[in-house]
Design a protein around this motif. Structure first.
Motif, PDB file in Angstrom:
ATOM      1  N   LEU A   1       1.904   6.224  -2.488  1.00  0.00           N
ATOM      2  CA  LEU A   1       0.650   5.547  -2.844  1.00  0.00           C
ATOM      3  C   LEU A   1       0.927   4.083  -3.185  1.00  0.00           C
ATOM      4  O   LEU A   1       0.155   3.199  -2.798  1.00  0.00           O
ATOM      5  N   GLY A   2       2.032   3.833  -3.882  1.00  0.00           N
ATOM      6  CA  GLY A   2       2.405   2.450  -4.195  1.00  0.00           C
ATOM      7  C   GLY A   2       2.635   1.631  -2.938  1.00  0.00           C
ATOM      8  O   GLY A   2       2.197   0.487  -2.831  1.00  0.00           O
ATOM      9  N   GLN A   3       3.310   2.222  -1.962  1.00  0.00           N
ATOM     10  CA  GLN A   3       3.515   1.526  -0.684  1.00  0.00           C
ATOM     11  C   GLN A   3       2.180   1.246   0.003  1.00  0.00           C
ATOM     12  O   GLN A   3       1.965   0.156   0.534  1.00  0.00           O
ATOM     13  N   LEU A   4       1.317   2.236   0.015  1.00  0.00           N
ATOM     14  CA  LEU A   4       0.008   2.089   0.644  1.00  0.00           C
ATOM     15  C   LEU A   4      -0.782   0.964  -0.014  1.00  0.00           C
ATOM     16  O   LEU A   4      -1.298   0.075   0.666  1.00  0.00           O
ATOM     17  N   TYR A   5      -0.873   0.989  -1.330  1.00  0.00           N
ATOM     18  CA  TYR A   5      -1.650  -0.025  -2.033  1.00  0.00           C
ATOM     19  C   TYR A   5      -1.032  -1.411  -1.882  1.00  0.00           C
ATOM     20  O   TYR A   5      -1.746  -2.405  -1.775  1.00  0.00           O
ATOM     21  N   ALA A   6       0.282  -1.494  -1.846  1.00  0.00           N
ATOM     22  CA  ALA A   6       0.947  -2.792  -1.630  1.00  0.00           C
ATOM     23  C   ALA A   6       0.588  -3.330  -0.245  1.00  0.00           C
ATOM     24  O   ALA A   6       0.298  -4.522  -0.093  1.00  0.00           O
ATOM     25  N   ARG A   7       0.604  -2.465   0.753  1.00  0.00           N
ATOM     26  CA  ARG A   7       0.245  -2.877   2.113  1.00  0.00           C
ATOM     27  C   ARG A   7      -1.195  -3.374   2.171  1.00  0.00           C
ATOM     28  O   ARG A   7      -1.522  -4.274   2.933  1.00  0.00           O
ATOM     29  N   GLN A   8      -2.056  -2.792   1.344  1.00  0.00           N
ATOM     30  CA  GLN A   8      -3.462  -3.185   1.305  1.00  0.00           C
ATOM     31  C   GLN A   8      -3.696  -4.376   0.368  1.00  0.00           C
ATOM     32  O   GLN A   8      -4.835  -4.780   0.165  1.00  0.00           O
ATOM     33  N   ASN A   9      -2.618  -4.896  -0.211  1.00  0.00           N
ATOM     34  CA  ASN A   9      -2.679  -6.018  -1.150  1.00  0.00           C
ATOM     35  C   ASN A   9      -3.456  -5.672  -2.421  1.00  0.00           C
ATOM     36  O   ASN A   9      -4.055  -6.543  -3.045  1.00  0.00           O
ATOM     37  N   GLN A  10      -3.443  -4.405  -2.791  1.00  0.00           N
ATOM     38  CA  GLN A  10      -4.027  -3.951  -4.056  1.00  0.00           C
ATOM     39  C   GLN A  10      -2.881  -3.889  -5.073  1.00  0.00           C
ATOM     40  O   GLN A  10      -2.388  -2.813  -5.417  1.00  0.00           O
ATOM     41  N   ILE A  11      -2.462  -5.061  -5.525  1.00  0.00           N
ATOM     42  CA  ILE A  11      -1.236  -5.204  -6.303  1.00  0.00           C
ATOM     43  C   ILE A  11      -1.264  -4.373  -7.586  1.00  0.00           C
ATOM     44  O   ILE A  11      -0.302  -3.666  -7.891  1.00  0.00           O
ATOM     45  N   GLU A  12      -2.355  -4.459  -8.339  1.00  0.00           N
ATOM     46  CA  GLU A  12      -2.417  -3.732  -9.614  1.00  0.00           C
ATOM     47  C   GLU A  12      -2.316  -2.223  -9.401  1.00  0.00           C
ATOM     48  O   GLU A  12      -1.607  -1.531 -10.131  1.00  0.00           O
ATOM     49  N   ARG A  13      -3.025  -1.719  -8.381  1.00  0.00           N
ATOM     50  CA  ARG A  13      -2.964  -0.282  -8.096  1.00  0.00           C
ATOM     51  C   ARG A  13      -1.564   0.121  -7.637  1.00  0.00           C
ATOM     52  O   ARG A  13      -1.077   1.194  -7.982  1.00  0.00           O
ATOM     53  N   ALA A  14      -0.942  -0.743  -6.837  1.00  0.00           N
ATOM     54  CA  ALA A  14       0.414  -0.457  -6.357  1.00  0.00           C
ATOM     55  C   ALA A  14       1.383  -0.379  -7.527  1.00  0.00           C
ATOM     56  O   ALA A  14       2.209   0.536  -7.604  1.00  0.00           O
ATOM     57  N   ILE A  15       1.278  -1.337  -8.436  1.00  0.00           N
ATOM     58  CA  ILE A  15       2.164  -1.350  -9.606  1.00  0.00           C
ATOM     59  C   ILE A  15       1.963  -0.085 -10.438  1.00  0.00           C
ATOM     60  O   ILE A  15       2.938   0.568 -10.845  1.00  0.00           O
TER      61      ILE A  15
ATOM     62  N   ARG B   1      12.082   0.347  -7.132  1.00  0.00           N
ATOM     63  CA  ARG B   1      12.415  -0.742  -8.062  1.00  0.00           C
ATOM     64  C   ARG B   1      12.229  -2.111  -7.409  1.00  0.00           C
ATOM     65  O   ARG B   1      11.664  -3.023  -8.016  1.00  0.00           O
ATOM     66  N   SER B   2      12.676  -2.243  -6.181  1.00  0.00           N
ATOM     67  CA  SER B   2      12.561  -3.522  -5.465  1.00  0.00           C
ATOM     68  C   SER B   2      11.102  -3.892  -5.223  1.00  0.00           C
ATOM     69  O   SER B   2      10.698  -5.037  -5.446  1.00  0.00           O
ATOM     70  N   LEU B   3      10.322  -2.929  -4.757  1.00  0.00           N
ATOM     71  CA  LEU B   3       8.911  -3.184  -4.494  1.00  0.00           C
ATOM     72  C   LEU B   3       8.175  -3.516  -5.783  1.00  0.00           C
ATOM     73  O   LEU B   3       7.368  -4.457  -5.826  1.00  0.00           O
ATOM     74  N   LEU B   4       8.460  -2.778  -6.831  1.00  0.00           N
ATOM     75  CA  LEU B   4       7.818  -3.022  -8.122  1.00  0.00           C
ATOM     76  C   LEU B   4       8.150  -4.423  -8.638  1.00  0.00           C
ATOM     77  O   LEU B   4       7.269  -5.153  -9.103  1.00  0.00           O
TER      78      LEU B   4
ATOM     79  N   ARG C   1       5.350  -7.346  -9.162  1.00  0.00           N
ATOM     80  CA  ARG C   1       5.162  -7.971 -10.484  1.00  0.00           C
ATOM     81  C   ARG C   1       5.304  -9.485 -10.383  1.00  0.00           C
ATOM     82  O   ARG C   1       4.525 -10.227 -10.997  1.00  0.00           O
ATOM     83  N   ASN C   2       6.276  -9.947  -9.613  1.00  0.00           N
ATOM     84  CA  ASN C   2       6.447 -11.385  -9.420  1.00  0.00           C
ATOM     85  C   ASN C   2       5.252 -11.986  -8.686  1.00  0.00           C
ATOM     86  O   ASN C   2       4.792 -13.077  -9.021  1.00  0.00           O
ATOM     87  N   GLU C   3       4.775 -11.275  -7.703  1.00  0.00           N
ATOM     88  CA  GLU C   3       3.593 -11.748  -6.962  1.00  0.00           C
ATOM     89  C   GLU C   3       2.374 -11.827  -7.854  1.00  0.00           C
ATOM     90  O   GLU C   3       1.597 -12.780  -7.775  1.00  0.00           O
ATOM     91  N   LEU C   4       2.234 -10.863  -8.738  1.00  0.00           N
ATOM     92  CA  LEU C   4       1.102 -10.862  -9.653  1.00  0.00           C
ATOM     93  C   LEU C   4       1.172 -12.052 -10.616  1.00  0.00           C
ATOM     94  O   LEU C   4       0.154 -12.677 -10.924  1.00  0.00           O
ATOM     95  N   LYS C   5       2.378 -12.400 -11.051  1.00  0.00           N
ATOM     96  CA  LYS C   5       2.568 -13.545 -11.965  1.00  0.00           C
ATOM     97  C   LYS C   5       2.191 -14.874 -11.303  1.00  0.00           C
ATOM     98  O   LYS C   5       1.730 -15.790 -11.978  1.00  0.00           O
ATOM     99  N   THR C   6       2.423 -14.979 -10.001  1.00  0.00           N
ATOM    100  CA  THR C   6       2.178 -16.252  -9.311  1.00  0.00           C
ATOM    101  C   THR C   6       0.753 -16.382  -8.809  1.00  0.00           C
ATOM    102  O   THR C   6       0.385 -17.441  -8.295  1.00  0.00           O
ATOM    103  N   ARG C   7      -0.050 -15.368  -8.988  1.00  0.00           N
ATOM    104  CA  ARG C   7      -1.466 -15.463  -8.582  1.00  0.00           C
ATOM    105  C   ARG C   7      -2.208 -16.374  -9.535  1.00  0.00           C
ATOM    106  O   ARG C   7      -1.964 -16.360 -10.730  1.00  0.00           O
ATOM    107  N   PRO C   8      -3.174 -17.127  -8.981  1.00  0.00           N
ATOM    108  CA  PRO C   8      -3.983 -18.003  -9.853  1.00  0.00           C
ATOM    109  C   PRO C   8      -4.888 -17.242 -10.786  1.00  0.00           C
ATOM    110  O   PRO C   8      -5.218 -16.128 -10.629  1.00  0.00           O
TER     111      PRO C   8
END
Length: 135
Positions: free
Chosen positions: A84-98, A121-124, A128-135
């Motif tokens: 599910l985390g992979q799926l949500y990451a692919r859909q750019n649903q970062i919070e759900r993926a995390i 661990r790598s994806l997470l 998390r880094n991507e979420l930090k850099t979002r405006p």
């Protein structure tokens, strides 16, 4: 008997998945789930179905099957949350993926191999880094 048919279909489906024949996997798991027997409503069957849909980029179907895998797991959702985390990451649903990957880390570590744990661990970390850099 129907339970033997169900088990046979599930074995065929796992073989098809290993051979990267994902449409055939979906067909066989769906048939196994339709027959009464030991594979008719198991987390393993739903997980395999979800993974095959994920590979086919059939996101809606993948999500439904993976959620069903968590629901039939008896309260220990584990590995389906990784996918599910992979799926949500692919859909750019970062919070759900995390959230899904954190759930995997809490509940699925014992039932997964080291490669999946490392990938989680790598994806997470990346998310998390991507979420930090979002405006």
């Amino acid at each position: 008997p129907a339970d033997l048919q169900s088990e046979t279909r599930f074995i065929i489906a796992r073989t098809m998945f290993r051979e990267e024949r994902y449409r055939a996997t979906v067909r066989e798991v769906t048939r196994a789930l339709a027959n009464p027997g030991p594979w008719s409503n198991t987390p393993s069957a739903w997980l395999l179905l979800g993974r095959a849909h994920l590979e086919l980029k059939q996101d809606k179907e993948a999500e439904a099957a993976l959620i069903k895998a968590t629901e039939t797991s008896g309260g220990a959702p584990g590995v389906p949350h990784f996918y599910l985390g992979q799926l949500y990451a692919r859909q750019n649903q970062i919070e759900r993926a995390i959230k899904a990957l954190e759930t995997f880390q809490k509940t699925g570590r014992e039932e997964s191999d080291a490669a999946i744990q490392q990938e989680a661990r790598s994806l997470l970390s990346r998310l998390r880094n991507e979420l930090k850099t979002r405006p």
